[in-house]
Structures are given as structure tokens and as C-alpha cells.
Write a protein that holds these residues in place. Structure first.
Motif, short mmCIF file in Angstrom:
data_model
loop_
_atom_site.label_atom_id
_atom_site.label_comp_id
_atom_site.label_asym_id
_atom_site.label_seq_id
_atom_site.Cartn_x
_atom_site.Cartn_y
_atom_site.Cartn_z
N THR A 155 0.37 -33.88 -13.47
CA THR A 155 1.67 -32.79 -13.82
C THR A 155 1.67 -32.71 -15.43
O THR A 155 1.51 -31.60 -15.79
N ARG A 156 1.27 -33.67 -16.12
CA ARG A 156 1.10 -33.40 -17.63
C ARG A 156 0.00 -34.48 -18.00
O ARG A 156 0.11 -35.69 -17.95
N ASP A 157 -0.86 -33.97 -18.74
CA ASP A 157 -2.07 -34.65 -19.46
C ASP A 157 -1.74 -35.39 -20.84
O ASP A 157 -2.05 -34.29 -21.59
N PHE A 158 -1.46 -36.44 -20.86
CA PHE A 158 -1.28 -37.10 -22.05
C PHE A 158 -1.92 -38.44 -22.08
O PHE A 158 -2.40 -39.11 -21.10
N PRO A 159 -2.26 -38.85 -23.41
CA PRO A 159 -3.23 -40.30 -23.54
C PRO A 159 -2.53 -41.06 -22.64
O PRO A 159 -3.35 -42.11 -21.77
N ILE A 160 -1.28 -41.57 -22.66
CA ILE A 160 -0.81 -42.50 -21.86
C ILE A 160 -0.70 -42.20 -20.43
O ILE A 160 -1.18 -43.23 -19.53
N THR A 161 -0.50 -41.19 -19.87
CA THR A 161 -0.50 -40.68 -18.52
C THR A 161 -1.90 -41.16 -18.07
O THR A 161 -2.32 -41.34 -16.96
N GLU A 162 -3.23 -40.55 -18.84
CA GLU A 162 -4.46 -40.77 -18.49
C GLU A 162 -4.77 -42.06 -18.50
O GLU A 162 -5.49 -42.61 -17.52
N LEU A 163 -4.27 -42.93 -19.39
CA LEU A 163 -4.80 -44.32 -19.32
C LEU A 163 -4.25 -44.98 -18.04
O LEU A 163 -4.95 -45.78 -17.45
N MET A 164 -2.86 -44.75 -17.91
CA MET A 164 -2.19 -45.44 -16.30
C MET A 164 -2.65 -44.75 -15.20
O MET A 164 -3.07 -45.63 -14.14
N ASP A 165 -3.52 -43.48 -15.33
CA ASP A 165 -3.98 -43.01 -14.10
C ASP A 165 -5.50 -43.90 -13.73
O ASP A 165 -5.35 -44.19 -12.79
N TYR A 166 -6.24 -43.69 -14.96
CA TYR A 166 -7.41 -44.55 -14.77
C TYR A 166 -7.15 -46.02 -14.35
O TYR A 166 -7.81 -46.46 -13.58
N ALA A 167 -6.25 -46.87 -15.00
CA ALA A 167 -6.03 -47.92 -14.87
C ALA A 167 -5.50 -48.34 -13.45
O ALA A 167 -6.05 -49.19 -12.67
N CYS A 168 -4.81 -47.43 -12.83
CA CYS A 168 -4.18 -47.66 -11.66
C CYS A 168 -5.21 -47.32 -10.47
O CYS A 168 -5.18 -47.99 -9.40
N ALA A 169 -5.66 -46.29 -10.87
CA ALA A 169 -7.00 -46.16 -9.96
C ALA A 169 -8.02 -47.13 -9.69
O ALA A 169 -8.64 -47.35 -8.83
N PHE A 170 -8.47 -47.69 -10.70
CA PHE A 170 -9.27 -48.95 -10.72
C PHE A 170 -8.51 -50.07 -10.01
O PHE A 170 -9.25 -50.84 -9.56
N SER A 171 -7.45 -50.28 -10.02
CA SER A 171 -6.60 -51.56 -9.43
C SER A 171 -6.71 -51.19 -8.11
O SER A 171 -6.87 -52.25 -7.27
N VAL A 172 -6.73 -49.85 -7.60
CA VAL A 172 -7.03 -49.71 -6.12
C VAL A 172 -8.30 -50.13 -5.73
O VAL A 172 -8.36 -50.79 -4.74
N VAL A 173 -9.27 -49.74 -6.39
CA VAL A 173 -10.58 -50.11 -6.26
C VAL A 173 -10.83 -51.72 -6.11
O VAL A 173 -11.36 -52.25 -5.22
N LEU A 174 -10.21 -52.34 -7.02
CA LEU A 174 -10.56 -53.80 -7.22
C LEU A 174 -9.48 -54.42 -6.11
O LEU A 174 -10.07 -55.48 -5.54
N MET A 175 -8.49 -53.85 -5.81
CA MET A 175 -7.72 -54.48 -4.80
C MET A 175 -8.19 -54.22 -3.21
O MET A 175 -8.18 -54.99 -2.41
N SER A 176 -9.09 -53.17 -3.28
CA SER A 176 -9.85 -52.74 -2.02
C SER A 176 -10.83 -54.06 -1.82
O SER A 176 -11.18 -54.60 -0.76
#
Length: 318
Positions: A155-176
Motif C-alpha cells: 500500500t505504501r513503501d516506507f522504511p518501517i513497512t519494508e522492514l516489517m514486510d521482510y521480517a514477517c516474510a522471513f518468519s513464515v519461511v522459518l515457521m515453515s
């Protein structure tokens, strides 16, 4: 397995380094002129009342100039029969009510819906006393959180939303990967399972902390996602092959891994968006939703199988 293969590349998209479009002299001159004519020294608008939806999504005067000059530059490139340029590492998208990448936002919500719908089906069909019942609930919560942040980031690309997107995407990989290991070693002593869980939690915390310190390390994040996702997929596929006779339903797991690999080809294709809305990344998001349903179908069958196996073992003991 899980959606690890679905998000291997997702976690390192949108590198925001400079691109041909924003480096072009035409774009830079346009940006300078637009700023002088429309923006104050404080960055506010001179003689323009911004729509409320753009204001709520924090489109500043500088952002508006970047958006306007982006399309002028695209037009200038096309008039010279040049290829569509990227800007700050991204293709140009037509925004919709202030949303930068409307297709990716919609399809991220579609994935969110797929997880929420399938966990409801899981609860309906799988008794609470089934083995790994709460593990898959935890997996669902991690996935829902990741897709929520995917929606916010697109929706909006800001440094904080980018960090959260990357971190949460990685959390799914790790959770898998964690779910795969817990499934394979579910009969191990309790202290072993606690140690495994503690390791994964600490690993996630360390990785997210590292990403948030200083300059974002895209290369490291990419390599780690690929390694963990590939390891998880290979283990699940090998496990499915080994148990294909005793547990016929595991074909769903194997098909998921295979199709996820095919779908990943969309992330390799780097083409301008169709109608300036649908790029290959958004189509990848679209493809992951039905695959999520397939994976949950496997999970439901597997939990039923484990419960039946558990009850049979209890009857023999009694």
C-alpha cells in the motif's frame, strides 16, 4: 513444507536502489522543477488541497512530484522507443486511491483470506486433542501476520513497512521449517522439542534485529531465505515420497512443493506491469492463495491420521 517455497523470493523483492528511470536527467530535471513550483521549503504543498485519502496514506509533496515525474519520464522514454524504465528499483504502477501497488495489495488480502478460511475448516474437521493441533494454529497466525504486513507494504513503501514486510516474510519461511521439524520429531523427548523451539525463536529475533540495524542487508536476507526454504522443501518432499504408501494423502504435500516451485518462475520474470497494475510479483501472490488451500488440506488429513494412530496405540496399551 508449508509456504516456505512460496515466500523464498518474496522476502527479498523491492530492492530500493537507484534505477535507470530515477537516474535519468529528464526525471531529475522534472523533479527539481516540480519541487520548486509546488512544494514549500518545509515540504508542504503551495497551492494544492490534497484529497483526504492521499493525506491519510502520507503522500507528501515530494512523493507527488516523484509520481508525476515518473509518468512523464515513462512517456518520454516510450516516445523514443526506449524500454520502460524502473524507478528506485520498482516498475511504475498506477496508484489506486493512494495505494502504490493495488494488485499486490488485493492478492495479499486474498492470501490472508485463504489462511483464515482454511484454519476455520481445520478447526471444524480436526478435534482439539489431535497431535500438532496448536502447532498449525501458530503457523496460521504467523502467516496471517505476514500477509497483513505484505498488504501494508504494498500500500505504501516506507522504511518501517519494508522492514516489517521482510521480517514477517522471513518468519513464515522459518515457521515453515519449524513445523516440518516438529512434525518429523514430534515423538522426541519434551526437552528436545523445547530446545528446538528456543533455537528457532532466538534465531528469528537475531535475524530481525540484524535487519533493523544500519543498512538493510538484502543479499544476506536473500541467501538465508533461499537456504532455509530449499532445505524445508527438500525435507518435505523426501518425507512425502517415503510415506506415500502408508499415508496416501501425502501426495498433496508433494504436489504443493512441485507447484510452488513452478509458481516461483513468476518471480524470475521481470517485465513491466500489464495495464500498469499486474506485474509478475502480484501474479505470484495470486497463485499462492490456492496453493495455501492445498497445503491446509494436507495438514487436515495429516492431523486426522496422527489422531487415529494415537488412538490405536492407546487401545493396544489398554
Amino acid at each position: 513444507m508449508s509456504v516456505s517455497i512460496l515466500v523464498i523470493t518474496y522476502a527479498f523483492l523491492h530492492v530500493t536502489e537507484g534505477s535507470l528511470g530515477d537516474h535519468s536527467p529528464y526525471y531529475q530535471r522534472c523533479l527539481e522543477k516540480c519541487g520548486l513550483l509546488n512544494c514549500t521549503e518545509d515540504g508542504d504543498f503551495r497551492d494544492y488541497e490534497q484529497p483526504i485519502y492521499l493525506n491519510l496514506l502520507q503522500w507528501s509533496c515530494e512523493d507527488e512530484c516523484r509520481y508525476e515525474c515518473m509518468w512523464k519520464t515513462v512517456e518520454a522514454f516510450h516516445e523514443r522507443n526506449w524500454r520502460t524504465p524502473q524507478f528506485y528499483g520498482k516498475w511504475p504502477f498506477v496508484r489506486f486511491f493512494g495505494i502504490q501497488e493495488p494488485a499486490s495489495v488485493f492478492f495479499s488480502l486474498l492470501n490472508f483470506y485463504a489462511h483464515s478460511k482454511m484454519i476455520k475448516k481445520f478447526r471444524k474437521e480436526v478435534p482439539k486433542d489431535s497431535p500438532l493441533y496448536w502447532l498449525w494454529h501458530a503457523f496460521c497466525l504467523v502467516s496471517l501476520n505476514a500477509w497483513l504486513w505484505s498488504t501494508i507494504f504494498h500500500t505504501r513503501d516506507f522504511p518501517i513497512t519494508e522492514l516489517m514486510d521482510y521480517a514477517c516474510a522471513f518468519s513464515v519461511v522459518l515457521m515453515s521449517c519449524y513445523c516440518m521439524i516438529m512434525r518429523l520429531f514430534r515423538t522426541a523427548p519434551r526437552f528436545v522439542l523445547v530446545a528446538i523451539t528456543s533455537f528457532f525463536v532466538a534465531f528469528l529475533a537475531n535475524h530481525v534485529t540484524y535487519l533493523g540495524m544500519g543498512r538493510f542487508d538484502y543479499g544476506y536476507n536473500m541467501q538465508l531465505n533461499i537456504f532455509i526454504g530449499t532445505f524445508t522443501a527438500i525435507c518435505w518432499f523426501g518425507w512425502s515420497t517415503y510415506n506415500r504408501i502408508r499415508q496416501p494423502y501425502v501426495w498433496k504435500c508433494a504436489i504443493f512443493v512441485a507447484l510452488a516451485g513452478v509458481v516461483m518462475l513468476l518471480e524470475i520474470i521481470d517485465r513491466p506491469p500489464i495495464f500498469w497494475v499486474f506485474d509478475c510479483h502480484s501474479l505470484w501472490h495470486f497463485a499462492t492463495a490456492p496453493l495455501t488451500c492445498l497445503f491446509y488440506s494436507f495438514v487436515i488429513d495429516d492431523c486426522k491420521y496422527l489422531r487415529e494412530e494415537q488412538q490405536t496405540r492407546k487401545k493396544k496399551i489398554d
